[in-house]
Write a protein that holds these residues in place. Sequence first.
Motif, PDB file in Angstrom:
ATOM      1  N   THR A  90      -0.394  91.040  32.298  1.00  0.00           N
ATOM      2  CA  THR A  90      -1.213  89.850  32.501  1.00  0.00           C
ATOM      3  C   THR A  90      -0.666  88.742  31.602  1.00  0.00           C
ATOM      4  O   THR A  90       0.151  89.010  30.709  1.00  0.00           O
ATOM      5  N   PRO A  91      -1.103  87.499  31.797  1.00  0.00           N
ATOM      6  CA  PRO A  91      -0.665  86.433  30.881  1.00  0.00           C
ATOM      7  C   PRO A  91      -0.970  86.751  29.418  1.00  0.00           C
ATOM      8  O   PRO A  91      -0.170  86.438  28.528  1.00  0.00           O
ATOM      9  N   ALA A  92      -2.110  87.374  29.165  1.00  0.00           N
ATOM     10  CA  ALA A  92      -2.452  87.736  27.783  1.00  0.00           C
ATOM     11  C   ALA A  92      -1.485  88.773  27.228  1.00  0.00           C
ATOM     12  O   ALA A  92      -1.104  88.726  26.049  1.00  0.00           O
ATOM     13  N   ASP A  93      -1.080  89.733  28.069  1.00  0.00           N
ATOM     14  CA  ASP A  93      -0.113  90.746  27.637  1.00  0.00           C
ATOM     15  C   ASP A  93       1.213  90.090  27.265  1.00  0.00           C
ATOM     16  O   ASP A  93       1.822  90.421  26.238  1.00  0.00           O
ATOM     17  N   LEU A  94       1.662  89.150  28.109  1.00  0.00           N
ATOM     18  CA  LEU A  94       2.932  88.474  27.849  1.00  0.00           C
ATOM     19  C   LEU A  94       2.856  87.640  26.578  1.00  0.00           C
ATOM     20  O   LEU A  94       3.827  87.576  25.810  1.00  0.00           O
ATOM     21  N   ALA A  95       1.702  87.027  26.335  1.00  0.00           N
ATOM     22  CA  ALA A  95       1.537  86.235  25.113  1.00  0.00           C
ATOM     23  C   ALA A  95       1.655  87.123  23.880  1.00  0.00           C
ATOM     24  O   ALA A  95       2.261  86.731  22.867  1.00  0.00           O
ATOM     25  N   ARG A  96       1.078  88.311  23.958  1.00  0.00           N
ATOM     26  CA  ARG A  96       1.139  89.246  22.830  1.00  0.00           C
ATOM     27  C   ARG A  96       2.577  89.666  22.556  1.00  0.00           C
ATOM     28  O   ARG A  96       3.001  89.725  21.396  1.00  0.00           O
ATOM     29  N   MET A  97       3.335  89.953  23.608  1.00  0.00           N
ATOM     30  CA  MET A  97       4.748  90.317  23.427  1.00  0.00           C
ATOM     31  C   MET A  97       5.535  89.148  22.873  1.00  0.00           C
ATOM     32  O   MET A  97       6.380  89.307  21.988  1.00  0.00           O
ATOM     33  N   ARG A  98       5.253  87.950  23.391  1.00  0.00           N
ATOM     34  CA  ARG A  98       5.979  86.757  22.983  1.00  0.00           C
ATOM     35  C   ARG A  98       5.749  86.469  21.490  1.00  0.00           C
ATOM     36  O   ARG A  98       6.670  86.058  20.778  1.00  0.00           O
ATOM     37  N   GLU A  99       4.537  86.696  21.029  1.00  0.00           N
ATOM     38  CA  GLU A  99       4.234  86.474  19.614  1.00  0.00           C
ATOM     39  C   GLU A  99       5.031  87.426  18.724  1.00  0.00           C
ATOM     40  O   GLU A  99       5.546  87.019  17.666  1.00  0.00           O
ATOM     41  N   ALA A 100       5.122  88.689  19.133  1.00  0.00           N
ATOM     42  CA  ALA A 100       5.901  89.655  18.353  1.00  0.00           C
ATOM     43  C   ALA A 100       7.381  89.273  18.351  1.00  0.00           C
ATOM     44  O   ALA A 100       8.061  89.368  17.325  1.00  0.00           O
ATOM     45  N   LEU A 101       7.880  88.832  19.494  1.00  0.00           N
ATOM     46  CA  LEU A 101       9.275  88.387  19.586  1.00  0.00           C
ATOM     47  C   LEU A 101       9.524  87.204  18.655  1.00  0.00           C
ATOM     48  O   LEU A 101      10.571  87.134  17.990  1.00  0.00           O
ATOM     49  N   ALA A 102       8.575  86.268  18.622  1.00  0.00           N
ATOM     50  CA  ALA A 102       8.737  85.087  17.777  1.00  0.00           C
ATOM     51  C   ALA A 102       8.799  85.474  16.299  1.00  0.00           C
ATOM     52  O   ALA A 102       9.599  84.913  15.533  1.00  0.00           O
ATOM     53  N   ARG A 103       7.969  86.422  15.906  1.00  0.00           N
ATOM     54  CA  ARG A 103       8.000  86.864  14.507  1.00  0.00           C
ATOM     55  C   ARG A 103       9.331  87.535  14.181  1.00  0.00           C
ATOM     56  O   ARG A 103       9.869  87.374  13.077  1.00  0.00           O
ATOM     57  N   MET A 104       9.869  88.288  15.143  1.00  0.00           N
ATOM     58  CA  MET A 104      11.180  88.910  14.913  1.00  0.00           C
ATOM     59  C   MET A 104      12.279  87.861  14.871  1.00  0.00           C
ATOM     60  O   MET A 104      13.245  87.990  14.116  1.00  0.00           O
ATOM     61  N   ASP A 105      12.147  86.795  15.672  1.00  0.00           N
ATOM     62  CA  ASP A 105      13.114  85.695  15.611  1.00  0.00           C
ATOM     63  C   ASP A 105      13.108  85.059  14.220  1.00  0.00           C
ATOM     64  O   ASP A 105      14.161  84.728  13.668  1.00  0.00           O
ATOM     65  N   ASP A 106      11.905  84.879  13.665  1.00  0.00           N
ATOM     66  CA  ASP A 106      11.798  84.315  12.315  1.00  0.00           C
ATOM     67  C   ASP A 106      12.470  85.228  11.292  1.00  0.00           C
ATOM     68  O   ASP A 106      13.155  84.757  10.375  1.00  0.00           O
ATOM     69  N   ALA A 107      12.247  86.533  11.440  1.00  0.00           N
ATOM     70  CA  ALA A 107      12.859  87.493  10.521  1.00  0.00           C
ATOM     71  C   ALA A 107      14.379  87.489  10.659  1.00  0.00           C
ATOM     72  O   ALA A 107      15.106  87.642   9.671  1.00  0.00           O
ATOM     73  N   LEU A 108      14.851  87.311  11.875  1.00  0.00           N
ATOM     74  CA  LEU A 108      16.291  87.236  12.109  1.00  0.00           C
ATOM     75  C   LEU A 108      16.870  86.025  11.391  1.00  0.00           C
ATOM     76  O   LEU A 108      17.920  86.109  10.743  1.00  0.00           O
ATOM     77  N   ALA A 109      16.155  84.900  11.459  1.00  0.00           N
ATOM     78  CA  ALA A 109      16.641  83.669  10.831  1.00  0.00           C
ATOM     79  C   ALA A 109      16.633  83.759   9.312  1.00  0.00           C
ATOM     80  O   ALA A 109      17.500  83.181   8.637  1.00  0.00           O
TER      81      ALA A 109
END
Length: 216
Positions: A90-109
């Motif tokens: 669902t859109p909410a599921d995708l938002a939850r995944m996207r948030e985790a991805l964003a945090r990992m992007d920050d950690a990568l940076a």
Amino acid sequence: MPTEKLLCEKFGVSRAVIREAISRLKADGCVTTRQGSGAYVAARPGQGSFRLLHGPSPSATIPTDEISNVFELRCLVETGAAERAALRRTPADLARMREALARMDDALATESDAVGDDDAFHVAIAAATHNPHIERFQAFMGRQFSDSRAPTWSGEGHRSGRVRQAQAEHARIFDAIACGDADAARTAAQTHLVCAARRLGLDPLRWGNERLEWAP
């Protein structure tokens, strides 16, 4: 089982040692305890709990075969979860995944640790199956799987490029799920696990699945 006092006398150790031993037996599902009554041998020893073996102590070196077995288990669990998530998200599921991805992007940076966010991403995928048993299993096993993800997010993982490669694989899994492509999601999840195993010097072909040969 005998009382703590009798066990202390029999083995010549302190109550703290006996309590730690009983605690471990309880965690392994070998004994049960009853308030005010004592410890009892479980009716079906070892079948009341499940955990991955990490050696005799938390600081012990994990054998390569055991790490490979963990990755094989992850492959079975996470590829199926990704496939079903693509069909049910669902859109909410995708938002939850996207948030985790964003945090990992920050950690990568920032070259920081994001094992917890990596776990959260995979739990979010499991949640998107809308099968509560899959989500609960992934959340429970996430604590076990974390050890297999730790080398990726270590300082060496950043320096060697493992983190960047893993994050690109995470993005492909997310894109396939977001597009509702179940086959692509399963393939992306499988590729991620195969590549992660190889980055750690493991051989996925020992899992006995010839279909893994194509993975880069």
